[in-house]
Design an enzyme around this catalytic site. Structure first.
Site, PDB file in Angstrom:
ATOM      1  N   TYR A  52      -6.517 -31.765 -23.584  1.00 35.80           N
ATOM      2  CA  TYR A  52      -6.798 -32.925 -24.438  1.00 35.80           C
ATOM      3  C   TYR A  52      -6.900 -32.483 -25.894  1.00 35.80           C
ATOM      4  O   TYR A  52      -6.408 -33.160 -26.793  1.00 35.80           O
ATOM      5  CB  TYR A  52      -8.087 -33.617 -23.993  1.00 35.80           C
ATOM      6  CG  TYR A  52      -7.975 -34.237 -22.626  1.00 35.80           C
ATOM      7  CD1 TYR A  52      -7.399 -35.490 -22.459  1.00 35.80           C
ATOM      8  CD2 TYR A  52      -8.437 -33.571 -21.498  1.00 35.80           C
ATOM      9  CE1 TYR A  52      -7.277 -36.057 -21.201  1.00 35.80           C
ATOM     10  CE2 TYR A  52      -8.324 -34.134 -20.238  1.00 35.80           C
ATOM     11  CZ  TYR A  52      -7.746 -35.376 -20.097  1.00 35.80           C
ATOM     12  OH  TYR A  52      -7.624 -35.935 -18.853  1.00 35.80           O
TER      13      TYR A  52
ATOM     14  N   ASN B 152      -3.779 -45.430 -20.321  1.00 38.99           N
ATOM     15  CA  ASN B 152      -2.318 -45.499 -20.238  1.00 38.99           C
ATOM     16  C   ASN B 152      -1.910 -46.417 -19.086  1.00 38.99           C
ATOM     17  O   ASN B 152      -2.236 -46.147 -17.935  1.00 38.99           O
ATOM     18  CB  ASN B 152      -1.761 -44.083 -20.014  1.00 38.99           C
ATOM     19  CG  ASN B 152      -0.288 -44.074 -19.664  1.00 38.99           C
ATOM     20  OD1 ASN B 152       0.457 -44.978 -20.021  1.00 38.99           O
ATOM     21  ND2 ASN B 152       0.126 -43.042 -18.950  1.00 38.99           N
TER      22      ASN B 152
ATOM     23  N   CYS C  79       0.670 -39.014 -18.432  1.00 36.81           N
ATOM     24  CA  CYS C  79      -0.717 -38.624 -18.678  1.00 36.81           C
ATOM     25  C   CYS C  79      -1.187 -37.569 -17.677  1.00 36.81           C
ATOM     26  O   CYS C  79      -2.170 -36.870 -17.934  1.00 36.81           O
ATOM     27  CB  CYS C  79      -1.629 -39.840 -18.672  1.00 36.81           C
ATOM     28  SG  CYS C  79      -1.464 -40.897 -17.234  1.00 36.81           S
ATOM     29  N   HIS C  80      -0.470 -37.409 -16.576  1.00 32.73           N
ATOM     30  CA  HIS C  80      -0.838 -36.387 -15.594  1.00 32.73           C
ATOM     31  C   HIS C  80      -0.611 -34.970 -16.124  1.00 32.73           C
ATOM     32  O   HIS C  80      -1.125 -34.014 -15.549  1.00 32.73           O
ATOM     33  CB  HIS C  80      -0.053 -36.588 -14.281  1.00 32.73           C
ATOM     34  CG  HIS C  80       1.430 -36.490 -14.436  1.00 32.73           C
ATOM     35  ND1 HIS C  80       2.213 -37.572 -14.804  1.00 32.73           N
ATOM     36  CD2 HIS C  80       2.278 -35.440 -14.288  1.00 32.73           C
ATOM     37  CE1 HIS C  80       3.476 -37.196 -14.862  1.00 32.73           C
ATOM     38  NE2 HIS C  80       3.540 -35.891 -14.548  1.00 32.73           N
TER      39      HIS C  80
ATOM     40  N   GLU D 114       6.755 -31.235 -10.681  1.00 29.28           N
ATOM     41  CA  GLU D 114       7.477 -30.920 -11.907  1.00 29.28           C
ATOM     42  C   GLU D 114       7.605 -29.409 -12.105  1.00 29.28           C
ATOM     43  O   GLU D 114       8.641 -28.920 -12.556  1.00 29.28           O
ATOM     44  CB  GLU D 114       6.780 -31.558 -13.108  1.00 29.28           C
ATOM     45  CG  GLU D 114       6.881 -33.065 -13.102  1.00 29.28           C
ATOM     46  CD  GLU D 114       6.155 -33.718 -14.261  1.00 29.28           C
ATOM     47  OE1 GLU D 114       5.594 -32.997 -15.124  1.00 29.28           O
ATOM     48  OE2 GLU D 114       6.144 -34.958 -14.314  1.00 29.28           O
TER      49      GLU D 114
END
Length: 175
Positions: free
Chosen positions: A105, A128, A136-137, A163
């Site tokens: 963050y 979000n 946002c993950h 990912e």
């Protein structure tokens, strides 16, 4: 505001897709989070009507390609959100975090020119409305651990690992 609602099966549960007549995705939420979906839509649009509809094929195909291992297709998904100017700034920055990577963050706050605003970034991240497409993950705690996620930590873990596997495959292919 009249919005369409569509559903798409995925490895992390059925997705709720919400969009407008111009073809923009305005929300993406998980099947077990209908209350959160309506809360976020209410905050962003106050008055809205959801009608059963079909997401544009390009949006569906982009999400299917993502789950098949090619996250690059999400970059072309048109997104339109409500929210404050600060929230939209954070959400735009989220879309620039490369798939397979994570940042804290605090790092995200620094990237948007607000180095002392990590808590505000966290709040914007949590508000979000377009999960996965606005990733946002990919934001984690300063100590490197997965922290809060509207879709639940197991989904966040799955998305990040999904990912990373693709990124590793791509790097292996290049070697």
């Amino acid at each position: 505001m009249r919005l369409w609602l569509d559903r798409l099966p995925s490895p992390v549960g059925e997705l709720r897709l919400v969009g407008d007549d111009q073809g923009a995705l305005r929300a993406l939420e998980f099947d077990s989070h209908d209350e959160r979906l309506h809360r976020l839509l209410g905050r962003h649009y106050r008055h809205y009507e959801l009608v059963e509809g079909s997401a544009p094929e390009a949006i569906r195909q982009a999400l299917e390609a993502y789950f098949d291992g090619d996250p690059s297709h999400l970059d072309a998904v048109p997104v339109a959100t409500g929210g404050t100017e600060f929230q939209r700034l954070v959400w735009q920055a989220l879309r620039r975090i490369p798939a397979g990577t994570t940042i804290s963050y605090g790092e995200l706050a620094a990237r948007i020119g607000r180095p002392g605003a990590s808590r505000a970034v966290g709040l914007a991240n949590g508000a979000n409305p377009v999960a996965i497409v606005v990733p946002c993950h990919r934001v984690i705690g300063a100590n490197g651990t997965l922290t809060g996620y509207g879709g639940g930590l197991p989904r966040k873990r799955w998305l990040v690992e999904h990912e990373r596997r693709q990124l590793q495959r791509d790097l292996f292919t290049l070697a």
